[in-house]
Every structure is written in structure tokens, then in C-alpha cells.
Scaffold this motif. Structure first.
Motif, PDB file in Angstrom:
ATOM      1  N   ALA A   1      42.589  24.017  41.188  1.00  0.00           N
ATOM      2  CA  ALA A   1      43.824  23.729  41.483  1.00  0.00           C
ATOM      3  C   ALA A   1      44.318  25.021  42.204  1.00  0.00           C
ATOM      4  O   ALA A   1      45.184  24.695  43.260  1.00  0.00           O
ATOM      5  CB  ALA A   1      44.630  23.652  40.285  1.00  0.00           C
ATOM      6  N   GLY A   2      43.986  26.187  42.233  1.00  0.00           N
ATOM      7  CA  GLY A   2      44.230  27.137  43.171  1.00  0.00           C
ATOM      8  C   GLY A   2      43.245  28.070  43.652  1.00  0.00           C
ATOM      9  O   GLY A   2      41.874  27.648  43.304  1.00  0.00           O
ATOM     10  N   PRO A   3      43.589  29.318  44.436  1.00  0.00           N
ATOM     11  CA  PRO A   3      42.451  29.888  44.778  1.00  0.00           C
ATOM     12  C   PRO A   3      41.711  30.603  44.002  1.00  0.00           C
ATOM     13  O   PRO A   3      42.064  30.877  42.801  1.00  0.00           O
ATOM     14  CB  PRO A   3      43.388  30.863  45.864  1.00  0.00           C
ATOM     15  CG  PRO A   3      44.588  30.802  45.279  1.00  0.00           C
ATOM     16  CD  PRO A   3      44.763  29.536  44.677  1.00  0.00           C
ATOM     17  N   ILE A   4      40.560  30.967  44.091  1.00  0.00           N
ATOM     18  CA  ILE A   4      39.743  31.867  43.493  1.00  0.00           C
ATOM     19  C   ILE A   4      39.690  33.558  44.091  1.00  0.00           C
ATOM     20  O   ILE A   4      39.424  33.583  45.233  1.00  0.00           O
ATOM     21  CB  ILE A   4      38.001  31.324  43.263  1.00  0.00           C
ATOM     22  CG1 ILE A   4      38.109  30.055  42.913  1.00  0.00           C
ATOM     23  CG2 ILE A   4      37.408  32.360  42.820  1.00  0.00           C
ATOM     24  CD1 ILE A   4      38.585  29.674  41.531  1.00  0.00           C
ATOM     25  N   ALA A   5      40.383  34.187  43.324  1.00  0.00           N
ATOM     26  CA  ALA A   5      40.605  35.561  44.102  1.00  0.00           C
ATOM     27  C   ALA A   5      40.248  36.518  42.939  1.00  0.00           C
ATOM     28  O   ALA A   5      40.674  36.473  41.689  1.00  0.00           O
ATOM     29  CB  ALA A   5      42.019  35.597  44.317  1.00  0.00           C
ATOM     30  N   PHE A   6      39.898  37.574  43.336  1.00  0.00           N
ATOM     31  CA  PHE A   6      39.394  38.903  42.455  1.00  0.00           C
ATOM     32  C   PHE A   6      40.273  40.117  43.017  1.00  0.00           C
ATOM     33  O   PHE A   6      40.344  40.291  44.375  1.00  0.00           O
ATOM     34  CB  PHE A   6      37.991  38.974  42.185  1.00  0.00           C
ATOM     35  CG  PHE A   6      37.404  37.784  41.627  1.00  0.00           C
ATOM     36  CD1 PHE A   6      37.109  37.868  40.217  1.00  0.00           C
ATOM     37  CD2 PHE A   6      36.752  36.830  42.487  1.00  0.00           C
ATOM     38  CE1 PHE A   6      36.521  36.941  39.685  1.00  0.00           C
ATOM     39  CE2 PHE A   6      36.237  35.789  41.672  1.00  0.00           C
ATOM     40  CZ  PHE A   6      36.294  35.631  40.293  1.00  0.00           C
ATOM     41  N   ALA A   7      40.248  41.139  42.368  1.00  0.00           N
ATOM     42  CA  ALA A   7      40.599  42.305  42.790  1.00  0.00           C
ATOM     43  C   ALA A   7      40.343  43.446  41.961  1.00  0.00           C
ATOM     44  O   ALA A   7      39.531  43.171  40.685  1.00  0.00           O
ATOM     45  CB  ALA A   7      42.062  42.462  43.040  1.00  0.00           C
ATOM     46  N   ALA A   8      40.400  44.599  42.266  1.00  0.00           N
ATOM     47  CA  ALA A   8      39.892  45.798  41.362  1.00  0.00           C
ATOM     48  C   ALA A   8      40.574  45.597  40.018  1.00  0.00           C
ATOM     49  O   ALA A   8      40.032  46.057  38.797  1.00  0.00           O
ATOM     50  CB  ALA A   8      40.505  47.135  41.937  1.00  0.00           C
ATOM     51  N   ASP A   9      41.940  45.061  39.857  1.00  0.00           N
ATOM     52  CA  ASP A   9      42.673  44.978  38.849  1.00  0.00           C
ATOM     53  C   ASP A   9      42.691  43.471  38.204  1.00  0.00           C
ATOM     54  O   ASP A   9      43.500  42.967  37.611  1.00  0.00           O
ATOM     55  CB  ASP A   9      44.065  45.569  38.727  1.00  0.00           C
ATOM     56  CG  ASP A   9      44.978  44.846  40.001  1.00  0.00           C
ATOM     57  OD1 ASP A   9      44.403  44.171  40.812  1.00  0.00           O
ATOM     58  OD2 ASP A   9      45.938  44.816  40.062  1.00  0.00           O
ATOM     59  N   ARG A  10      41.997  42.475  38.777  1.00  0.00           N
ATOM     60  CA  ARG A  10      41.815  41.285  38.615  1.00  0.00           C
ATOM     61  C   ARG A  10      40.499  40.612  38.250  1.00  0.00           C
ATOM     62  O   ARG A  10      39.700  40.576  39.454  1.00  0.00           O
ATOM     63  CB  ARG A  10      42.858  40.517  39.570  1.00  0.00           C
ATOM     64  CG  ARG A  10      42.487  39.037  39.521  1.00  0.00           C
ATOM     65  CD  ARG A  10      43.419  38.139  40.437  1.00  0.00           C
ATOM     66  NE  ARG A  10      43.423  36.738  40.287  1.00  0.00           N
ATOM     67  CZ  ARG A  10      44.080  35.827  40.662  1.00  0.00           C
ATOM     68  NH1 ARG A  10      44.824  36.287  41.849  1.00  0.00           N
ATOM     69  NH2 ARG A  10      43.956  34.595  40.332  1.00  0.00           N
ATOM     70  N   ARG A  11      40.014  40.485  37.090  1.00  0.00           N
ATOM     71  CA  ARG A  11      38.945  39.927  36.891  1.00  0.00           C
ATOM     72  C   ARG A  11      38.819  38.271  36.581  1.00  0.00           C
ATOM     73  O   ARG A  11      37.835  37.819  36.310  1.00  0.00           O
ATOM     74  CB  ARG A  11      38.163  40.622  35.630  1.00  0.00           C
ATOM     75  CG  ARG A  11      37.987  42.191  35.804  1.00  0.00           C
ATOM     76  CD  ARG A  11      37.161  42.296  36.889  1.00  0.00           C
ATOM     77  NE  ARG A  11      36.706  43.918  36.936  1.00  0.00           N
ATOM     78  CZ  ARG A  11      36.927  44.293  38.123  1.00  0.00           C
ATOM     79  NH1 ARG A  11      37.275  43.878  39.228  1.00  0.00           N
ATOM     80  NH2 ARG A  11      36.453  45.676  38.046  1.00  0.00           N
ATOM     81  N   ASP A  12      40.085  37.728  36.394  1.00  0.00           N
ATOM     82  CA  ASP A  12      40.301  36.518  36.144  1.00  0.00           C
ATOM     83  C   ASP A  12      40.477  35.811  37.442  1.00  0.00           C
ATOM     84  O   ASP A  12      41.457  35.893  38.088  1.00  0.00           O
ATOM     85  CB  ASP A  12      41.291  36.093  35.103  1.00  0.00           C
ATOM     86  CG  ASP A  12      42.647  36.614  35.647  1.00  0.00           C
ATOM     87  OD1 ASP A  12      42.789  37.533  36.254  1.00  0.00           O
ATOM     88  OD2 ASP A  12      43.707  35.911  35.165  1.00  0.00           O
ATOM     89  N   GLY A  13      39.354  35.013  38.202  1.00  0.00           N
ATOM     90  CA  GLY A  13      39.643  34.533  39.416  1.00  0.00           C
ATOM     91  C   GLY A  13      40.383  33.444  39.489  1.00  0.00           C
ATOM     92  O   GLY A  13      40.800  32.908  40.731  1.00  0.00           O
ATOM     93  N   ASP A  14      40.576  32.702  38.481  1.00  0.00           N
ATOM     94  CA  ASP A  14      41.249  31.343  38.584  1.00  0.00           C
ATOM     95  C   ASP A  14      42.645  31.347  37.646  1.00  0.00           C
ATOM     96  O   ASP A  14      42.622  31.900  36.543  1.00  0.00           O
ATOM     97  CB  ASP A  14      40.479  30.173  38.161  1.00  0.00           C
ATOM     98  CG  ASP A  14      41.198  28.862  38.159  1.00  0.00           C
ATOM     99  OD1 ASP A  14      42.092  28.683  39.023  1.00  0.00           O
ATOM    100  OD2 ASP A  14      41.105  28.214  37.416  1.00  0.00           O
TER     101      ASP A  14
END
Length: 160
Positions: free
Chosen positions: A119-132
Motif C-alpha cells: 500500500a505504501g513505499p518500502i523505505a529503510f533508514a539508519a533509524d528505520r528497520r520497519d520497511g512498510d
């Protein structure tokens, strides 16, 4: 299932009941096991997909599966695994041929894409491990699934 049964038994069907997809993996079996049509008068479930599991936006992926496995029927959760594989593939491509754990993690932390599955983008970051962080909602009357308008997403900060 027990929540839906008691919801109907206690006459609470005027209040919407929302269930996570994990609790209703096979909706027809769920409805049969609940055994009370009244439980579905105001019943919804959330899904991280961008459409119903067999909806138009999922057909591309179902056809791809059938292309490689013509004698098999894809399960209801087949498309859910695709974005994970896409994210790993993208990170490996970014990390290059001499991949190390550190290069892979660095690459994954800059991965942000539209999977055309979720439903949305798959995005990660140094402080983001939940991609969805997005979901749709589907009204289910025990037989028919009706996609509700809108995509609901969380920014990772509000509501903590």
C-alpha cells in the motif's frame, strides 16, 4: 475468531470491528469458523497490500507466479514476500560485487522504492528497520470483500 464470535454474541455489531490480516489469513475459513453472519455486519480487516489479494493491482504478480509455476495455485500470502526479496535485491545491487555486511546495511539504509505490491513505499533508514508503514482496509461481510477508499500510513513518530 473468538473475538468476532463474542462481538456478535454480545450484540456489539453496531461498532466496527477491525482485524489484522494475520488473524484472518483465509477469510472463507474464518467466516465458517466464526459461524455467525451477524459478526460480519460491520467487520473490516487491514492489509499491507495495495489491493485485495486477487485484485487488479496484484494480477501482475499472480501472473508472474503462474508463468514459472503453471501447475500451482499461488497462496493468499504469496505476494506478501515479494517486497522483502525486492528490498534485499536492491540493497545487494547497491552494495556492489564486493559486498560486506557493512556495505549491505549501508545500502539497505538508503533503500526506498514503490514495490507495486504494498500500500505504501518500502523505505529503510539508519533509524528505520520497519520497511512498510502503510495499510488498506477491506470490509468483509463473510462472503464479499470490499476495498475501502484510502491508504493509511504512519510516519514513525506520531502516537508513540
Amino acid at each position: 475468531m473468538l473475538v468476532a464470535q463474542k462481538y456478535a454474541e454480545f450484540g456489539m455489531t453496531g461498532i466496527p470491528l477491525a482485524q489484522a490480516i494475520q488473524g484472518i489469513p483465509v477469510p472463507a475459513a474464518f467466516a465458517k469458523n466464526v459461524g455467525n453472519d451477524a459478526a460480519f455486519a460491520n467487520f473490516y480487516y487491514g492489509s499491507p497490500l495495495n489491493d485485495l489479494t486477487d485484485g487488479p493491482k496484484q494480477q501482475k504478480w499472480l501472473a508472474l507466479y503462474k508463468q514459472y509455476y503453471p501447475d500451482r495455485t499461488p497462496g493468499a500470502f504469496m505476494t506478501y514476500g515479494l517486497p522483502s526479496a525486492m528490498a534485499v535485491t536492491r540493497a545487494l545491487e547497491k552494495a556492489g560485487r564486493d559486498v560486506t555486511r557493512e556495505r549491505f546495511v549501508d545500502a539497505l539504509e538508503t533503500t526506498d522504492f514503490d514495490s507495486e505490491v504494498m500500500a505504501g513505499p518500502i523505505a529503510f533508514a539508519a533509524d528505520r528497520r520497519d520497511g512498510d508503514r502503510a495499510s488498506i482496509f477491506i470490509k468483509f461481510d463473510g462472503k464479499v470483500h470490499t476495498l475501502m477508499p484510502g491508504v493509511y500510513s504512519w510516519n514513525g513518530r506520531d502516537g508513540l
